[in-house]
Design a protein around this motif. Structure first.
Motif, PDB file in Angstrom:
ATOM      1  N   ASP A  99       0.821  -1.208   0.000  1.00  0.00           N
ATOM      2  CA  ASP A  99       0.000   0.000   0.000  1.00  0.00           C
ATOM      3  C   ASP A  99       0.861   1.267   0.000  1.00  0.00           C
ATOM      4  N   VAL A 100       1.920   1.260  -0.818  1.00  0.00           N
ATOM      5  CA  VAL A 100       2.744   2.458  -0.936  1.00  0.00           C
ATOM      6  C   VAL A 100       2.033   3.470  -1.823  1.00  0.00           C
ATOM      7  N   THR A 101       2.470   4.720  -1.743  1.00  0.00           N
ATOM      8  CA  THR A 101       1.817   5.795  -2.484  1.00  0.00           C
ATOM      9  C   THR A 101       2.043   5.683  -3.977  1.00  0.00           C
ATOM     10  N   ASP A 102       3.268   5.378  -4.374  1.00  0.00           N
ATOM     11  CA  ASP A 102       3.568   5.267  -5.806  1.00  0.00           C
ATOM     12  C   ASP A 102       4.855   4.493  -5.992  1.00  0.00           C
ATOM     13  N   TYR A 103       5.117   4.176  -7.245  1.00  0.00           N
ATOM     14  CA  TYR A 103       6.254   3.347  -7.628  1.00  0.00           C
ATOM     15  C   TYR A 103       6.893   4.005  -8.841  1.00  0.00           C
ATOM     16  N   LEU A 104       8.100   4.554  -8.680  1.00  0.00           N
ATOM     17  CA  LEU A 104       8.784   5.255  -9.763  1.00  0.00           C
ATOM     18  C   LEU A 104       9.905   4.396 -10.319  1.00  0.00           C
ATOM     19  N   LEU A 105       9.904   4.210 -11.617  1.00  0.00           N
ATOM     20  CA  LEU A 105      10.921   3.411 -12.274  1.00  0.00           C
ATOM     21  C   LEU A 105      12.052   4.316 -12.768  1.00  0.00           C
ATOM     22  N   LYS A 106      13.272   3.991 -12.375  1.00  0.00           N
ATOM     23  CA  LYS A 106      14.440   4.759 -12.812  1.00  0.00           C
ATOM     24  C   LYS A 106      14.742   4.463 -14.284  1.00  0.00           C
ATOM     25  N   PRO A 107      15.241   5.436 -15.034  1.00  0.00           N
ATOM     26  CA  PRO A 107      15.514   6.821 -14.639  1.00  0.00           C
ATOM     27  C   PRO A 107      14.209   7.609 -14.483  1.00  0.00           C
ATOM     28  N   ILE A 108      14.138   8.425 -13.455  1.00  0.00           N
ATOM     29  CA  ILE A 108      12.912   9.128 -13.091  1.00  0.00           C
ATOM     30  C   ILE A 108      12.881  10.514 -13.726  1.00  0.00           C
ATOM     31  N   ARG A 109      11.810  10.798 -14.451  1.00  0.00           N
ATOM     32  CA  ARG A 109      11.646  12.130 -15.037  1.00  0.00           C
ATOM     33  C   ARG A 109      10.890  13.007 -14.041  1.00  0.00           C
ATOM     34  N   PHE A 110      11.143  14.311 -14.105  1.00  0.00           N
ATOM     35  CA  PHE A 110      10.570  15.214 -13.115  1.00  0.00           C
ATOM     36  C   PHE A 110       9.047  15.234 -13.153  1.00  0.00           C
ATOM     37  N   ASP A 111       8.444  15.218 -14.341  1.00  0.00           N
ATOM     38  CA  ASP A 111       6.984  15.282 -14.407  1.00  0.00           C
ATOM     39  C   ASP A 111       6.347  14.075 -13.724  1.00  0.00           C
ATOM     40  N   ARG A 112       6.975  12.890 -13.865  1.00  0.00           N
ATOM     41  CA  ARG A 112       6.452  11.688 -13.214  1.00  0.00           C
ATOM     42  C   ARG A 112       6.684  11.763 -11.699  1.00  0.00           C
ATOM     43  N   PHE A 113       7.829  12.324 -11.295  1.00  0.00           N
ATOM     44  CA  PHE A 113       8.135  12.520  -9.884  1.00  0.00           C
ATOM     45  C   PHE A 113       7.104  13.439  -9.240  1.00  0.00           C
ATOM     46  N   LEU A 114       6.790  14.540  -9.902  1.00  0.00           N
ATOM     47  CA  LEU A 114       5.825  15.503  -9.383  1.00  0.00           C
ATOM     48  C   LEU A 114       4.439  14.872  -9.230  1.00  0.00           C
ATOM     49  N   LYS A 115       4.070  14.033 -10.171  1.00  0.00           N
ATOM     50  CA  LYS A 115       2.772  13.344 -10.092  1.00  0.00           C
ATOM     51  C   LYS A 115       2.720  12.444  -8.857  1.00  0.00           C
ATOM     52  N   ALA A 116       3.816  11.734  -8.584  1.00  0.00           N
ATOM     53  CA  ALA A 116       3.871  10.862  -7.408  1.00  0.00           C
ATOM     54  C   ALA A 116       3.808  11.669  -6.119  1.00  0.00           C
ATOM     55  N   VAL A 117       4.532  12.787  -6.073  1.00  0.00           N
ATOM     56  CA  VAL A 117       4.539  13.634  -4.881  1.00  0.00           C
ATOM     57  C   VAL A 117       3.150  14.180  -4.596  1.00  0.00           C
ATOM     58  N   ASN A 118       2.443  14.580  -5.618  1.00  0.00           N
ATOM     59  CA  ASN A 118       1.095  15.108  -5.422  1.00  0.00           C
ATOM     60  C   ASN A 118       0.160  14.085  -4.795  1.00  0.00           C
ATOM     61  N   LYS A 119       0.404  12.801  -5.051  1.00  0.00           N
ATOM     62  CA  LYS A 119      -0.397  11.760  -4.421  1.00  0.00           C
ATOM     63  C   LYS A 119      -0.114  11.680  -2.918  1.00  0.00           C
ATOM     64  N   ALA A 120       1.116  12.050  -2.540  1.00  0.00           N
ATOM     65  CA  ALA A 120       1.528  11.917  -1.140  1.00  0.00           C
ATOM     66  C   ALA A 120       1.217  13.144  -0.300  1.00  0.00           C
ATOM     67  N   ILE A 187      23.269   5.765 -20.179  1.00  0.00           N
ATOM     68  CA  ILE A 187      22.866   7.015 -20.803  1.00  0.00           C
ATOM     69  C   ILE A 187      21.449   7.405 -20.354  1.00  0.00           C
ATOM     70  N   ALA A 188      20.628   6.414 -20.032  1.00  0.00           N
ATOM     71  CA  ALA A 188      19.271   6.700 -19.555  1.00  0.00           C
ATOM     72  C   ALA A 188      19.290   7.404 -18.206  1.00  0.00           C
ATOM     73  N   SER A 189      20.225   7.015 -17.324  1.00  0.00           N
ATOM     74  CA  SER A 189      20.302   7.647 -16.009  1.00  0.00           C
ATOM     75  C   SER A 189      20.775   9.092 -16.125  1.00  0.00           C
ATOM     76  N   VAL A 190      21.664   9.374 -17.079  1.00  0.00           N
ATOM     77  CA  VAL A 190      22.092  10.749 -17.319  1.00  0.00           C
ATOM     78  C   VAL A 190      20.952  11.548 -17.941  1.00  0.00           C
ATOM     79  N   GLU A 191      20.246  10.932 -18.876  1.00  0.00           N
ATOM     80  CA  GLU A 191      19.129  11.612 -19.539  1.00  0.00           C
ATOM     81  C   GLU A 191      18.081  12.076 -18.533  1.00  0.00           C
ATOM     82  N   ALA A 192      17.858  11.280 -17.487  1.00  0.00           N
ATOM     83  CA  ALA A 192      16.849  11.613 -16.490  1.00  0.00           C
ATOM     84  C   ALA A 192      17.195  12.876 -15.719  1.00  0.00           C
ATOM     85  N   MET A 193      18.482  13.229 -15.680  1.00  0.00           N
ATOM     86  CA  MET A 193      18.901  14.411 -14.937  1.00  0.00           C
ATOM     87  C   MET A 193      18.860  15.684 -15.773  1.00  0.00           C
TER      88      MET A 193
END
Length: 244
Positions: A99-120, A187-193
């Motif tokens: 029953d966690v709030t959300d599950y983010l798959l790396k590399p994490i993009r900011f828009d997806r991160f913000l969506k998860a935070v809004n749930k919390a 390269i995906a982990s760098v792209e996420a930043m």
């Protein structure tokens, strides 16, 4: 959870990968509703911290040595909001069983991160302005630099200095105005930043700075003193962005 009169939500980061913590830390700092009060390289350190401190939200990696994120959650007596951050999508079902709030798959993009935070966040804190949202108008968060692990230290790299990025198996070469930096990550982990308005993926092996482009065709781009190929999977997106 804090009361709903715009008090910040206290959070911690638990992840054994320094680069992953760096990404989440920068994202947290972009959201005024969040207050980072600690970060830890393993769940045991976090457990010790929580004996004396209470938090509202934990950004938690799942696959860690000694004590996994799943085991850590199961050990908590008073569970705060949990957002799992992991590179392994096979663990998603375990996260939702807890029953966690959300599950983010790396590399994490900011828009997806913000969506998860809004749930919390409490209802009155949801959709609050971030550094990239002002008066209801969304703009991209201002990110001026990243840190890359190279030569046994974290090197600060200005985004304005980056020309292009090349993947070389288990390593990434970041070409800048002053030479290049080699870092052992994907390269995906760098792209996420990176800022999506400043950089675009043109190939499974290449990311380029939009401002550094000299010319392009449907097959290649000219950047710096190099001509790089545009991959078929990335061509439509690249051409669409250049036409805007």
């Amino acid at each position: 959870m804090p009361n709903e009169n715009h008090m910040p939500t206290n959070c911690i980061i638990v992840d054994d990968e320094p680069m992953a913590r760096d990404v989440v830390r920068r994202y947290v700092h972009m959201i005024p509703a969040l207050k980072l009060i600690g970060e830890f390289g393993n769940a045991i350190e976090a457990t010790m911290f929580l004996q004396d401190q209470s938090v509202d939200l934990i950004f938690l990696d799942i696959r860690m040595p000694q004590l996994s994120g799943v085991e850590f959650v199961r050990s908590l007596r008073n569970m705060p909001k949990i957002i799992f951050t992991t590179a392994h999508k096979d663990y998603a079902h375990e996260g939702f069983e807890l029953d966690v709030t959300d599950y983010l798959l790396k590399p994490i993009r900011f828009d997806r991160f913000l969506k998860a935070v809004n749930k919390a966040l409490p209802p009155k804190q949801q959709e609050l302005e971030t550094h990239g949202i002002t008066n209801g108008e969304k703009i991209e968060p201002a990110i001026s630099f990243i840190y890359l692990r190279a030569e046994r230290k974290m090197k600060k790299v200005s985004l304005d200095d980056i020309i292009y990025i090349e993947s070389d198996r288990d390593y990434v070469k970041v070409y800048t105005e002053n030479g290049f930096i080699i870092t052992r990550q994907t390269i995906a982990s760098v792209e996420a930043m990176l800022s999506e308005s400043q950089f675009v993926r043109i190939h499974r092996s290449y990311i380029v700075s939009v401002s550094k482009l000299k010319s392009f065709t449907t097959e290649t781009v000219e950047i710096g003193n190099k001509e790089l190929p545009i991959g078929k999977l990335y061509r439509n997106n690249f051409l669409k962005l250049q036409s805007n």
